[in-house]
Design a protein around this motif. Structure first.
Motif, short mmCIF file in Angstrom:
data_model
loop_
_atom_site.label_atom_id
_atom_site.label_comp_id
_atom_site.label_asym_id
_atom_site.label_seq_id
_atom_site.Cartn_x
_atom_site.Cartn_y
_atom_site.Cartn_z
N ASP A 200 0.85 -1.19 0.00
CA ASP A 200 0.00 0.00 0.00
C ASP A 200 0.89 1.24 0.00
O ASP A 200 1.91 1.29 0.70
CB ASP A 200 -0.90 0.02 1.24
CG ASP A 200 -1.91 -1.11 1.24
OD1 ASP A 200 -2.10 -1.75 0.18
OD2 ASP A 200 -2.52 -1.34 2.30
N TRP A 217 -2.93 4.57 -2.45
CA TRP A 217 -3.09 3.46 -3.38
C TRP A 217 -2.94 2.15 -2.61
O TRP A 217 -1.86 1.84 -2.10
CB TRP A 217 -2.04 3.53 -4.49
CG TRP A 217 -2.23 4.67 -5.46
CD1 TRP A 217 -1.70 5.92 -5.37
CD2 TRP A 217 -3.00 4.63 -6.67
NE1 TRP A 217 -2.08 6.68 -6.44
CE2 TRP A 217 -2.88 5.91 -7.27
CE3 TRP A 217 -3.76 3.64 -7.30
CZ2 TRP A 217 -3.50 6.24 -8.47
CZ3 TRP A 217 -4.38 3.97 -8.51
CH2 TRP A 217 -4.25 5.24 -9.08
N ASP A 218 -4.02 1.41 -2.49
CA ASP A 218 -3.98 0.11 -1.80
C ASP A 218 -3.60 -0.99 -2.79
O ASP A 218 -4.17 -1.06 -3.90
CB ASP A 218 -5.34 -0.21 -1.18
CG ASP A 218 -5.71 0.75 -0.07
OD1 ASP A 218 -4.80 1.39 0.48
OD2 ASP A 218 -6.92 0.88 0.23
N TYR A 219 -2.63 -1.80 -2.39
CA TYR A 219 -2.20 -2.89 -3.28
C TYR A 219 -3.19 -4.05 -3.18
O TYR A 219 -3.50 -4.53 -2.09
CB TYR A 219 -0.80 -3.37 -2.92
CG TYR A 219 -0.29 -4.41 -3.88
CD1 TYR A 219 -0.06 -4.08 -5.21
CD2 TYR A 219 -0.06 -5.72 -3.46
CE1 TYR A 219 0.40 -5.04 -6.11
CE2 TYR A 219 0.40 -6.68 -4.35
CZ TYR A 219 0.61 -6.33 -5.68
OH TYR A 219 1.05 -7.28 -6.56
N LEU A 220 -3.70 -4.48 -4.34
CA LEU A 220 -4.73 -5.53 -4.40
C LEU A 220 -4.16 -6.90 -4.73
O LEU A 220 -4.88 -7.90 -4.64
CB LEU A 220 -5.79 -5.16 -5.45
CG LEU A 220 -6.47 -3.80 -5.27
CD1 LEU A 220 -7.40 -3.52 -6.44
CD2 LEU A 220 -7.23 -3.75 -3.96
N GLN A 224 -1.93 -4.97 -9.20
CA GLN A 224 -3.02 -4.00 -9.28
C GLN A 224 -3.09 -3.16 -8.00
O GLN A 224 -2.89 -3.67 -6.90
CB GLN A 224 -4.36 -4.73 -9.47
CG GLN A 224 -4.49 -5.45 -10.80
CD GLN A 224 -4.72 -4.48 -11.95
OE1 GLN A 224 -5.47 -3.51 -11.82
NE2 GLN A 224 -4.08 -4.75 -13.08
N TYR A 225 -3.41 -1.88 -8.18
CA TYR A 225 -3.59 -0.93 -7.07
C TYR A 225 -4.96 -0.28 -7.19
O TYR A 225 -5.51 -0.14 -8.29
CB TYR A 225 -2.52 0.17 -7.10
CG TYR A 225 -1.11 -0.33 -6.92
CD1 TYR A 225 -0.47 -0.26 -5.69
CD2 TYR A 225 -0.39 -0.86 -7.99
CE1 TYR A 225 0.83 -0.71 -5.52
CE2 TYR A 225 0.91 -1.30 -7.85
CZ TYR A 225 1.52 -1.23 -6.60
OH TYR A 225 2.80 -1.68 -6.44
N ARG A 226 -5.52 0.13 -6.05
CA ARG A 226 -6.78 0.86 -6.05
C ARG A 226 -6.61 2.16 -5.28
O ARG A 226 -6.19 2.16 -4.12
CB ARG A 226 -7.90 0.04 -5.40
CG ARG A 226 -9.27 0.78 -5.42
CD ARG A 226 -10.38 -0.07 -4.82
NE ARG A 226 -10.08 -0.42 -3.45
CZ ARG A 226 -10.31 -1.62 -2.91
NH1 ARG A 226 -10.83 -2.59 -3.66
NH2 ARG A 226 -10.02 -1.87 -1.65
N ARG A 227 -6.94 3.27 -5.95
CA ARG A 227 -6.84 4.58 -5.31
C ARG A 227 -8.00 4.79 -4.35
O ARG A 227 -9.03 4.11 -4.45
CB ARG A 227 -6.82 5.68 -6.38
CG ARG A 227 -6.29 7.02 -5.90
CD ARG A 227 -5.94 7.93 -7.05
NE ARG A 227 -7.10 8.22 -7.90
CZ ARG A 227 -7.02 8.84 -9.07
NH1 ARG A 227 -5.84 9.22 -9.54
NH2 ARG A 227 -8.11 9.07 -9.76
N LYS A 231 -10.50 4.21 -8.19
CA LYS A 231 -9.85 3.94 -9.46
C LYS A 231 -8.83 2.82 -9.31
O LYS A 231 -8.05 2.79 -8.36
CB LYS A 231 -9.15 5.20 -9.96
CG LYS A 231 -8.37 4.99 -11.26
CD LYS A 231 -7.69 6.25 -11.73
CE LYS A 231 -6.85 6.00 -12.98
NZ LYS A 231 -6.20 7.22 -13.48
N ARG A 232 -8.79 1.89 -10.28
CA ARG A 232 -7.82 0.80 -10.30
C ARG A 232 -6.77 1.07 -11.35
O ARG A 232 -7.06 1.65 -12.41
CB ARG A 232 -8.51 -0.53 -10.57
CG ARG A 232 -9.41 -1.01 -9.44
CD ARG A 232 -10.13 -2.30 -9.81
NE ARG A 232 -10.98 -2.76 -8.72
CZ ARG A 232 -10.80 -3.89 -8.04
NH1 ARG A 232 -9.77 -4.68 -8.34
NH2 ARG A 232 -11.63 -4.23 -7.07
N THR A 234 -2.51 -0.34 -12.79
CA THR A 234 -1.29 -1.12 -12.64
C THR A 234 -0.19 -0.19 -12.11
O THR A 234 -0.35 1.04 -12.08
CB THR A 234 -0.85 -1.73 -13.97
OG1 THR A 234 -0.51 -0.64 -14.87
CG2 THR A 234 -1.95 -2.58 -14.58
#
Length: 434
Positions: A200, A217-220, A224-227, A231-232, A234
């Protein structure tokens, strides 16, 4: 002295230059601070600015009436329900404290001057504009009346990379800095791998305040990351977004830090920080005078800043125990006070913060070693499982939050007395040099 900032405008429209010029010398610290502000700033301003101050004076009554109407419409019914004090009486009291103490209607509600006991001490409140539109600069420029060192630390307060570098130089715990991004160029700092680390991330402007333009930005997994807005992307897409955004402002990329496990239920998943005030004392040491624990309320907000909708609780500097929490930074105080965190019911009142003695020691060491040429500092410190960690530093910390959350004025408390001591020595040194 030529900028028309929020605090400068508030200063002129409050009529403080005239109100404080009539204050009798009662030998209190608060009165000395008010009189020092009026006298020193008036002596500094040029003729053109004095004309502007004179021109603003006839507008003061109109401004007070308009502000009283606006903020009474926001808060009046809630305060009437909470205290039984009628709307007309609230308005009359706002006009009174504005006339006698240069405290405009928003701060009548911020400081809860509808409480009769607090209003009796209205003269002891230190206005935000007093510090931010003059006294902080005077203290800093003259080093509180002590000899001015050849090297000043001021440049490392606003620049986050410089701040981190200075902290590391003196062995002060601070957050890692993975990358910096400026003008489309990505520079590796504490990260040597390709792309982004699979963790993250927290991204904030290299030069900025109040948490503006910060993102998480959380690391999924699977690259992949999610803001925080959903928003997703790379890793390459995140970096490209940063390159584009960095054409306007530079950014710092850090690991996302999380709260100590004992306070993980506070802050809605956002890192909570403690604003700690420290000031140079009579012996030349640095003393912690006040502390406030800040928490985010909204899960989409990635900072705990009090002025972006967060809540805060006073911290007993001797024990690390929390008081009740509240919001109200911009004059809307209808929410009142919280004893529990509203989302999950976690206890706030009487909660003891972990690692509190270590935090006090860290602040005093940091002020005395790396930033000893600053008279007063507002520190933002996080409590992690590894212990206290410096997040940011403020050369002009806001007194509004300290006084609202502390439920009383600081003018004649320890912080006010130290301000008066340092201002008195500053003025003496300044006039000796002239």
């Amino acid at each position: 002295m030529s900028d028309w900032s929020f605090d400068r405008i508030t200063r002129e429209l409050s009529g403080a230059m005239w109100t404080f010029s009539r204050l009798p010398d009662d030998s209190s610290a608060a009165t000395f601070v008010h009189r020092c502000f009026q006298r020193e700033i008036w002596h500094e301003v040029k003729l053109r600015e004095r004309i502007a101050i004179w021109a603003a004076l006839p507008l003061v009554p109109l401004v007070v009436v308009v502000l009283a109407a606006i903020f009474t419409s926001i808060n009046g019914q809630a305060i009437k329900k909470r205290t039984g004090k009628g709307i007309i009486r609230q308005v009359r009291e706002q006009l009174g404290v504005s006339l006698r103490h240069a405290i405009l209607p928003p701060w009548y509600y911020i400081f809860e001057l509808h409480d009769d006991d607090k209003r009796q001490r209205a003269c002891e409140y230190v206005n935000r504009f007093e510090m931010k539109s003059g006294l902080y600069r005077i203290l800093r420029d003259h080093n509180g009346g002590l000899p001015i060192p050849a090297e000043r630390s001021t440049a490392c307060i606003k620049d986050k990379l410089c701040f981190m570098s200075r902290c590391r130089k003196f062995g002060i715990a601070t957050a890692p800095a993975l990358l910096s991004v400026a003008k489309g160029e990505v520079k590796a700092l504490d990260w040597s791998g390709p792309g982004l680390p699979e963790i993250d991330l927290f991204v904030k402007p290299l030069h900025g305040q109040n948490g503006k333009n910060a993102t998480r930005w959380d690391y999924l997994g699977s690259g992949q990351y999610r803001r925080n807005d959903g928003k997703r992307a790379t890793a390459d897409e995140v970096l490209e977004d940063l390159r584009q955004a960095s054409q306007r402002r530079a950014f710092l990329v850090q690991p996302r830090l999380v709260n100590h496990r004992e306070i993980a239920d506070l802050g809605n998943g956002t890192l909570a920080t403690i604003r700690v005030m420290s000031c140079r004392d009579e012996q030349g040491e640095f003393e912690v005078t006040n502390a406030v624990f800040r928490m985010a309320q909204n899960g989409t907000v990635v900072v705990d800043n009090f002025h972006t909708g967060g809540i805060a609780a006073n911290v007993d500097i001797h024990t690390g125990e929390l008081g009740r929490a509240t919001c109200g930074a911009w004059g809307s105080t209808v929410d009142g006070w919280y004893e529990q965190y509203y989302e999950n019911g976690a206890q706030i009142l009487h909660r003891k913060l972990p690692c509190w003695p270590e935090l006090i020691d860290l602040v005093r060491y940091a002020h005395g070693s790396a930033f000893s040429d600053q008279v007063v500092i507002g520190w933002d410190v996080a409590l992690l499982d590894s212990g206290p960690c410096m997040i940011a530093i403020n050369k002009a910390p806001d007194f509004d939050m300290i006084q609202r959350i502390g439920s009383g004025p600081v003018g004649n408390e320890r912080l006010g007395k130290l301000l008066a001591f340092n201002l008195r020595r500053t003025v003496e040194a300044k006039h000796r040099s002239l």
